[in-house]
Scaffold this motif. Sequence first.
Motif, PDB file in Angstrom:
ATOM      1  N   ARG A  60     -15.065  48.556 -35.398  1.00 17.52           N
ATOM      2  CA  ARG A  60     -14.861  49.804 -34.656  1.00 17.52           C
ATOM      3  C   ARG A  60     -13.710  50.617 -35.259  1.00 17.52           C
ATOM      4  O   ARG A  60     -13.763  51.860 -35.322  1.00 17.52           O
ATOM      5  N   ALA A  61     -12.662  49.910 -35.691  1.00 15.84           N
ATOM      6  CA  ALA A  61     -11.529  50.619 -36.292  1.00 15.84           C
ATOM      7  C   ALA A  61     -11.928  51.339 -37.586  1.00 15.84           C
ATOM      8  O   ALA A  61     -11.500  52.468 -37.840  1.00 15.84           O
ATOM      9  N   LEU A  62     -12.745  50.662 -38.357  1.00 14.00           N
ATOM     10  CA  LEU A  62     -13.178  51.281 -39.623  1.00 14.00           C
ATOM     11  C   LEU A  62     -14.164  52.422 -39.408  1.00 14.00           C
ATOM     12  O   LEU A  62     -14.331  53.274 -40.280  1.00 14.00           O
ATOM     13  N   CYS A  63     -14.840  52.428 -38.233  1.00 15.89           N
ATOM     14  CA  CYS A  63     -15.831  53.468 -37.960  1.00 15.89           C
ATOM     15  C   CYS A  63     -15.215  54.741 -37.398  1.00 15.89           C
ATOM     16  O   CYS A  63     -15.924  55.668 -37.023  1.00 15.89           O
ATOM     17  N   VAL A  64     -13.927  54.749 -37.290  1.00 13.46           N
ATOM     18  CA  VAL A  64     -13.251  55.971 -36.850  1.00 13.46           C
ATOM     19  C   VAL A  64     -12.773  56.696 -38.114  1.00 13.46           C
ATOM     20  O   VAL A  64     -11.884  56.197 -38.821  1.00 13.46           O
ATOM     21  N   TRP A  65     -13.387  57.825 -38.386  1.00 12.60           N
ATOM     22  CA  TRP A  65     -13.023  58.542 -39.610  1.00 12.60           C
ATOM     23  C   TRP A  65     -12.854  60.025 -39.345  1.00 12.60           C
ATOM     24  O   TRP A  65     -13.355  60.583 -38.369  1.00 12.60           O
ATOM     25  N   GLN A  99     -24.593  40.700 -33.823  1.00 11.03           N
ATOM     26  CA  GLN A  99     -25.809  41.511 -33.945  1.00 11.03           C
ATOM     27  C   GLN A  99     -25.676  42.825 -33.169  1.00 11.03           C
ATOM     28  O   GLN A  99     -26.060  43.898 -33.637  1.00 11.03           O
ATOM     29  N   GLU A 100     -25.112  42.685 -31.945  1.00 13.21           N
ATOM     30  CA  GLU A 100     -24.941  43.884 -31.125  1.00 13.21           C
ATOM     31  C   GLU A 100     -23.961  44.854 -31.790  1.00 13.21           C
ATOM     32  O   GLU A 100     -24.164  46.075 -31.789  1.00 13.21           O
ATOM     33  N   ALA A 101     -22.901  44.308 -32.355  1.00 10.87           N
ATOM     34  CA  ALA A 101     -21.928  45.164 -33.045  1.00 10.87           C
ATOM     35  C   ALA A 101     -22.550  45.842 -34.261  1.00 10.87           C
ATOM     36  O   ALA A 101     -22.281  47.024 -34.539  1.00 10.87           O
ATOM     37  N   ALA A 102     -23.385  45.109 -34.967  1.00  7.05           N
ATOM     38  CA  ALA A 102     -24.048  45.698 -36.141  1.00  7.05           C
ATOM     39  C   ALA A 102     -24.959  46.836 -35.728  1.00  7.05           C
ATOM     40  O   ALA A 102     -25.025  47.887 -36.397  1.00  7.05           O
ATOM     41  N   ARG A 103     -25.726  46.636 -34.608  1.00  4.70           N
ATOM     42  CA  ARG A 103     -26.607  47.721 -34.158  1.00  4.70           C
ATOM     43  C   ARG A 103     -25.786  48.939 -33.732  1.00  4.70           C
ATOM     44  O   ARG A 103     -26.172  50.093 -33.985  1.00  4.70           O
ATOM     45  N   GLU A 104     -24.646  48.676 -33.101  1.00  2.86           N
ATOM     46  CA  GLU A 104     -23.803  49.787 -32.654  1.00  2.86           C
ATOM     47  C   GLU A 104     -23.262  50.570 -33.858  1.00  2.86           C
ATOM     48  O   GLU A 104     -23.243  51.808 -33.868  1.00  2.86           O
ATOM     49  N   VAL A 105     -22.820  49.847 -34.877  1.00  2.00           N
ATOM     50  CA  VAL A 105     -22.307  50.520 -36.084  1.00  2.00           C
ATOM     51  C   VAL A 105     -23.405  51.343 -36.730  1.00  2.00           C
ATOM     52  O   VAL A 105     -23.191  52.482 -37.180  1.00  2.00           O
ATOM     53  N   ALA A 106     -24.604  50.794 -36.783  1.00  2.00           N
ATOM     54  CA  ALA A 106     -25.707  51.473 -37.449  1.00  2.00           C
ATOM     55  C   ALA A 106     -26.107  52.739 -36.715  1.00  2.00           C
ATOM     56  O   ALA A 106     -26.194  53.832 -37.307  1.00  2.00           O
ATOM     57  N   THR A 107     -26.411  52.591 -35.422  1.00  2.00           N
ATOM     58  CA  THR A 107     -26.943  53.736 -34.684  1.00  2.00           C
ATOM     59  C   THR A 107     -25.866  54.673 -34.184  1.00  2.00           C
ATOM     60  O   THR A 107     -26.095  55.877 -34.044  1.00  2.00           O
ATOM     61  N   GLY A 108     -24.699  54.124 -33.877  1.00  2.00           N
ATOM     62  CA  GLY A 108     -23.667  54.963 -33.286  1.00  2.00           C
ATOM     63  C   GLY A 108     -22.741  55.614 -34.281  1.00  2.00           C
ATOM     64  O   GLY A 108     -22.065  56.599 -33.933  1.00  2.00           O
ATOM     65  N   HIS A 109     -22.662  55.098 -35.467  1.00  2.00           N
ATOM     66  CA  HIS A 109     -21.688  55.634 -36.424  1.00  2.00           C
ATOM     67  C   HIS A 109     -22.309  56.029 -37.768  1.00  2.00           C
ATOM     68  O   HIS A 109     -22.070  57.136 -38.255  1.00  2.00           O
ATOM     69  N   LEU A 110     -23.081  55.119 -38.339  1.00  2.00           N
ATOM     70  CA  LEU A 110     -23.585  55.398 -39.697  1.00  2.00           C
ATOM     71  C   LEU A 110     -24.648  56.493 -39.701  1.00  2.00           C
ATOM     72  O   LEU A 110     -24.623  57.387 -40.563  1.00  2.00           O
ATOM     73  N   VAL A 111     -25.600  56.423 -38.765  1.00  2.00           N
ATOM     74  CA  VAL A 111     -26.644  57.462 -38.726  1.00  2.00           C
ATOM     75  C   VAL A 111     -26.039  58.829 -38.432  1.00  2.00           C
ATOM     76  O   VAL A 111     -26.374  59.829 -39.115  1.00  2.00           O
ATOM     77  N   PRO A 112     -25.157  58.966 -37.427  1.00  2.00           N
ATOM     78  CA  PRO A 112     -24.503  60.278 -37.243  1.00  2.00           C
ATOM     79  C   PRO A 112     -23.724  60.724 -38.477  1.00  2.00           C
ATOM     80  O   PRO A 112     -23.666  61.921 -38.778  1.00  2.00           O
ATOM     81  N   LEU A 113     -23.113  59.754 -39.169  1.00  2.00           N
ATOM     82  CA  LEU A 113     -22.391  60.119 -40.394  1.00  2.00           C
ATOM     83  C   LEU A 113     -23.333  60.727 -41.420  1.00  2.00           C
ATOM     84  O   LEU A 113     -23.023  61.738 -42.075  1.00  2.00           O
ATOM     85  N   LEU A 114     -24.508  60.128 -41.578  1.00  2.00           N
ATOM     86  CA  LEU A 114     -25.481  60.652 -42.547  1.00  2.00           C
ATOM     87  C   LEU A 114     -25.962  62.034 -42.152  1.00  2.00           C
ATOM     88  O   LEU A 114     -26.187  62.912 -42.997  1.00  2.00           O
TER      89      LEU A 114
END
Length: 1711
Positions: free
Chosen positions: A21-26, A65-80
């Motif tokens: 979560r810390a790394l996903c704050v940019w 697994q839940e954290a990975a899904r959160e990173v994917a859908t909540g942070h990486l996709v919006p980033l793209l």
Amino acid sequence: MERVLAEALLSQSQDPRVLLRALCVWESPTPAERVETLRFLLQRLEEEQEGGGSTSARPAALLLQEAAREVATGHLVPLLRSLRGSRAGAPDGECSAPRDRRRRVLRAAGGALRSCVRLSGGSQLAAGLVHEALLDLLALRPAEEAQAAPGERDGLGAEEAVEVLVAVAPCLRPREDRALLERVARAALAVALWDEDDEEPGAEEGAAALVAGRLLPALGRSSAVALQALWDWLVPEEEEEKQELEPGWWRPVPHAPRVARVLLVLSALAERLLPIPGGGEAWGAPEEEVPNAWRRPRFWRAVQAGLVHPDGLTRKRARYLLQRAVEASAELRTECSCGLRDANEPSLFWWSDKKKEQLLKFWENYILIMETLEGNQIHVIKPVLPKLNSLFDYAMSEEKACWLLHPSWHMCIYKRMFESENKTLTKEGIIHFLELYETKGLPGAPGFSEFIIGPLMEALSESSLYSRFPGHRIGSCSPLGMKLQTFLVTYVSLLSEDTKSSFLLKFIKKMTSRHWCAVPILFLSRALAHIPRCKVLGVEGLLALRDVLQCTMITHQILLRGAAQCYLLQTAMNLIDVEKVSFSDVSNFLMSLRQEESLGRGTALWTELCDWLRVNENYFGEIPSCIGFSGRCSLNVYVQRLVQDYIKSPTVERGNCFMPDWYEAKLVALMILLAADVEEMKNKYSERKKTQNELKAVLHPLMDVLMKLGTNAYIPLLKTDRSLQLLLKLLQTCLLKGSITQDDGVLTLLQNSVMSTIESISEFIVRRLTANELNTVSDLEHCHLYLTVLSELVNLHGKVGWKNSDSIWRFISLLKNASILHLQDMSSEKAPKLGKQIQKVVSMACLAVVCGILSQKSNLPLDSLDIGILEKFISSSHLNQIIKKPHAEEQNSLFEESSSSQGWGRVVAQYVHDQWLCLSFLLNKYHTLIPATEGEMEPFLDVVPKPVGILQSALEALTILPSDQVLPVFHCMKILVPKLLYSSESLCIESFDMAWKIIYSLSNTQLIFWSNLKAFVQFVFDIRVLTVAARIKGQAYSKIKEIIYKIIEMSTTKTGVLNILISYCCQSWIVPMSDDLTLSQDPFSSARDYIELVFEGCIFGTVFRRDQRLIQDVQAFIENLGHECAANVVTENTNRDDHYVRVCAIKFLCLLDGSNISHKMFIEDLAIKLLDKDELVSRSRTRYYVNSLQHRVKNRVWQSLLVLFPKFDQNFLDQIIGKIFEAGFVNNQASIKYLIEWIIILILHKFPQFLAKFWNCFCYSEEKLKMSICTFLSVLSHLDIIIQNISEMKPVLKQALTVVLQWCFNHNFSVRLYALLALKKIWAMCKTLHVEEFDALTAVIESSLHQVENMHGAGNAKKNWQRIQEHFFFATFHPLKDYSLETIFHALPRLSGLVEDEWITIGKFIKFTDIPIDSAFQWYLSQTELCELKPSDWSQQDIGSNSIEGENQSEWIDVQKKMIPWKNNVPDLELDLAFQDRAAKLGKSISRLIVVASLIDKPTNLGGLCRTCEIFGASALVVGSLHYINDKQFQHLSVSAEQWLPLVEVKPLQLVDYLQKKKTEGYTTIGVEQTAKSSDLTKYCFPEKSLLLLGNEREGIPANLIQHLDVCVEIPQHGIIRSLNVHMEKLRHKEDECQKSQSWQNWLLNPSPLTVSITPAPLMELSQILHKAQSSLFAICFYSLPLYKNFFKRVHIYLHLRYHMFRKITILLCH
């Protein structure tokens, strides 16, 4: 390093979720380093999960697994999605730095997304992400699967969607997610095969490249399901089945963009479609099958289309696919075949392990040839062409006479050569193809016909290919034309009857499909004409031949067009099946021929046509009923009915009607004469009476009408006009050039028949012309017809005899009187009527014809004509009288008259033109009575004393008349100007100027230019005008000289112009034809005043462009055919060859008499001018190339001097001998040296008293003699000729020996050879004369000569001694016996290496009869065998002695061969670890530039590249193998750089994975390659993290790697060679980077790892900078080496002095 960072982060965090979560704050913009850190961390978590290495301190798997899904859908996709928005808002001119940062973020986010999907533990997340990305991808290509239109949702962009699919699609399950995988595959393929008709092709093309480079390889590697879906949509089976049913194998290349995109996709999937065992491409599950590309014909069709594609990158991809397929086939060792094998042809591709060696050899040579053809350099390609012959040996089975390998592969090579930018290569390819059937017995193949009609004929349309080869004489047939003829005859003879008919019909139709130039259509027609007779063409073929005649030959040169028509007529006679065509079809075809250019009566072609009609007369097909009858019939019956149908015109009201079309009259006249000649040919050995009876029967309907013309006033006008048209065409066609005039029964009968109708015809014509029946503008065409017929009847009377001619003169007298009455009726009506005005025009035209008849016929019985009335009327009429235009109201009565006064200006011009024709007749008759001034004598006629007024009227007429109507005005001016030049010089000058403007404006009008130019020359350069102008030396004299130079200038662009001027002037000076009593002095007296004309004629000649020279060569070839080609007989020989200018001048000089004072002065002035010209050329160009314009001018000067030499006396030679000797000291070309030596020999022979001056030439300093002494030694070699007229020879021989002996010891080898040769000949003379004074020298001289003659060995000295003795100038040439025009203008230029344009054959001197020379003229021919020798020169090697002819080259010739980078195996080495360990070991920091040189396999290049990379501070050099560092060549060039530079081993096969890995690490992959979309190196901004991929020197970067590159850059080049040396490429890239970073002064004072590029700078400043520099290692790149040449010498000493202060100094010089 990334692994260490991830371990450190995980060790400091108890809960990875918190860390995630810390790394996903940019921030915005997103830092690439943070996203890359997230990727490192997720990859490490993924590795631990796969390895089962989780501990109790780590969270449970479900939480992860839940954290990975959160990173994917909540942070990486919006980033793209945000990346797409930032790109959309960026300006168009955005620099590359933000773009590269986004790419790093994108690649890192994709890698993190892949790890999130794998950590999530299920396929739901993968399917969801793929579905979302798929919708965004489909938005680029609207399709049925798209569920949301673009703009309705905030989706991903193209690059982001592709990156998501690349990361996530491999995580889908092959069975459960099969449908989704197939949808992804179809969507990817739809984008890759974008439609070029889209509204925004640029965006689509970028998306296509992105999908092909990233997504398709990932899908291909992920599963066989996606690969199979891609393959099925790319190569559908039903389309293949349809193609298999189509006949033939060579079809037009598919749409080029479509082929390029298909090959792009195939290249991206090549690693899976064409797997190589052991190459790492095997599938994990054994049940997954790879699509079999080998068995799909469409795959091979796409490869073949790519091999001949216009785009170089597409061709490279096709070669890559072919080469990979061959390598894979060889490794698989299995039998495979593409489709079913035909009985006559093999499969498109097949493989058999039993024939592996033979197949590998074939494909190796094939690919080598295709790769070599990319160079477009003939010297590189020619050594490889012999391998093309070996391909046929491999591809054919001699036992079974069939193809083993499909012939379409060979056609790809030829098509590639045909479409080359290098025309020499195109010509080589065409000739090689045409020679196939001569050199090899090729089996039949259906596709050959399509290939010949398609690519071959397209290539043959280039005119430049038909130029002569070196060594072929002028006038010979084009080598390509001969080979085309042989090929077509051979190929057609091998075809079956059905195939032959279809092929020839398509071949002829191809000739109508485009506008062909004259030369190609001529040789194609010639090839067709030489096909042996066979009945293969019907009506359609005849129509196709007619289309060729009518559509493509309108703008061709007359002679070439006429020759092509002759060949096409011969083609029709050879190939037409007469049973399928009728006489009507043949007659219509013959009408498409121009009789004045080809089909002339009496020519060999006419006779051949008559014989063909005679032989096939009873076999022609049925005639259609459109001409009033049908069924089979003989030629005579057909012609009789044709004449009857022609005479039966439709009933119309008598009165005004338009002139009938001339087509039918020409056709009927032609067929009548053909039928008559055929009948005469049949009755050749029997009575001629039968032929006469047949012709009378044919002519009876025509004669019947003509007999009734004078008595029957109710014959329809249309019928009378058609009858007169037919009569006129019969008389004209019968008398065309080439007609048989001796014992011509047909002509005699026709003339007798017409003579019986002359009275009736004349009465009708006179009535029509004088009875006011012609009263509309359209009636002027009838007037022209009637007057032309009347003139022909008068001509006929002149040929038959003037007996019983009273009737025609009576009618002419009536016509004259009635016309004068009409013209004298000057009505005072204010509003003239149309009818009266037209009648005036008709009457004036009648008088003009009467005057023309009277002026041409000097032996006419004129007593009954009363010419005095005509003369008085002409003299009293007003010149330039204009016919007023009638008012428009009058023309509304009739429809025909509503447009009758349109073009009234043309009517007025014709009226004025006819006035001047009448006046020309009068002035010609009384020209001797015209006074120079008015009132000088009592006038005989009113017109005679008005010359000034007439000339003023003539100037006015030139402004009124159109340019094509001024000829009679010029004729009048020719008579007037000589009379008025004394008294009215300004008026005459004005007439010169105005006339020249008209001539200049007509220069592009072929039909009327030449007649007007001839008339212009005749009046401006009349001998009386030239004499008077030269006598008074006024403005007229200057104006005439000005016109002379204008004509010379025009002649440089329009051949034949100067011919007319110089021929007319020379004839006037030598053979004056004027009977003017005022010309009291010698006509030659003015020649000296216009000597510039003869001088320019002697040296005239231009260096023609290649296209002009080609036309001249082809015309010379046609002319050499003589009477064999009918075009030579019927077309006028105009003597427009530029050689005829010099021929005329030289023949004029030959006729001059040295004893005549006027002639002698002219000769001496001309000789001085020629010598001055030679001196001027020598001063302007001290060195000039052989066959250059300077060389040719000097050669023509000395040729002219040689012709003049016999007319020089001793006194004049005493004046010019110094200039002649001085010319010998100049550095001249060989041909000029021979001429100078020859004239010196002749001078010394005739006047031995000049020997003293000759000996003085040997007394100059060696500096002056070093380039010319050989000239004077050559003269001494002919001392036997020189001393013939000397009584006391011993002193001369003694002096000669003294001179020669001192030069025998010269240090120059060539000088010694010439001196020894002269010594040998002089000593032979001394021995013959038994001179005792030379006994003391006997031993020395004879021992020296003996040593020379018997020197040992086979070195150059002995060879050159033999060659100089055998040289024609010393062995065969005789200065006295060879003195002839033939030697001067043909033999000597030929033997001395002058280009053939300078050879003037003796036949041209004989044919040029404008200036007559006695046939016994002694200077024509040489008396020795000189003309039979072949050209050679002792100082040059024999032509071709050291060259290897293409057909003699054997298979062992070494050629350049390219590497195959995918043949290496995958290394068992962790790449990143090796790179890091290497860098750490060297203690260097890792910079941001990686140079990849895995494709380079030459140790020398790698050594230089290693040194360059180390100097410029590259972070690493990637090579294909680390074994190279042990190579001595590598070490020699690297100079220990490998010890300081990190080296990484990546084999070529691993490059794809390596590039993909570096992309995920944020590197921008940059390829150094020339592609259609490559960027200019000087304009490209390199990203911080760059990977530079270098290609092989010849192959470049393979096609399978190009789509994996982000950017391609190319080095701007201005030369021919396509690439730099690879380490120089790297140097250039780094130089460019340095230029943008820092200045050279700062770098030298503040050392850095990089080099600098130095532009020209002050040398002292540079020296000071070097002195201050304390760098231990630096490189300097100089761009202008010549500026620093002297500086380097000083720097070299300076560096030696400072060597101990530097550990190592490297100066790298780069230009």
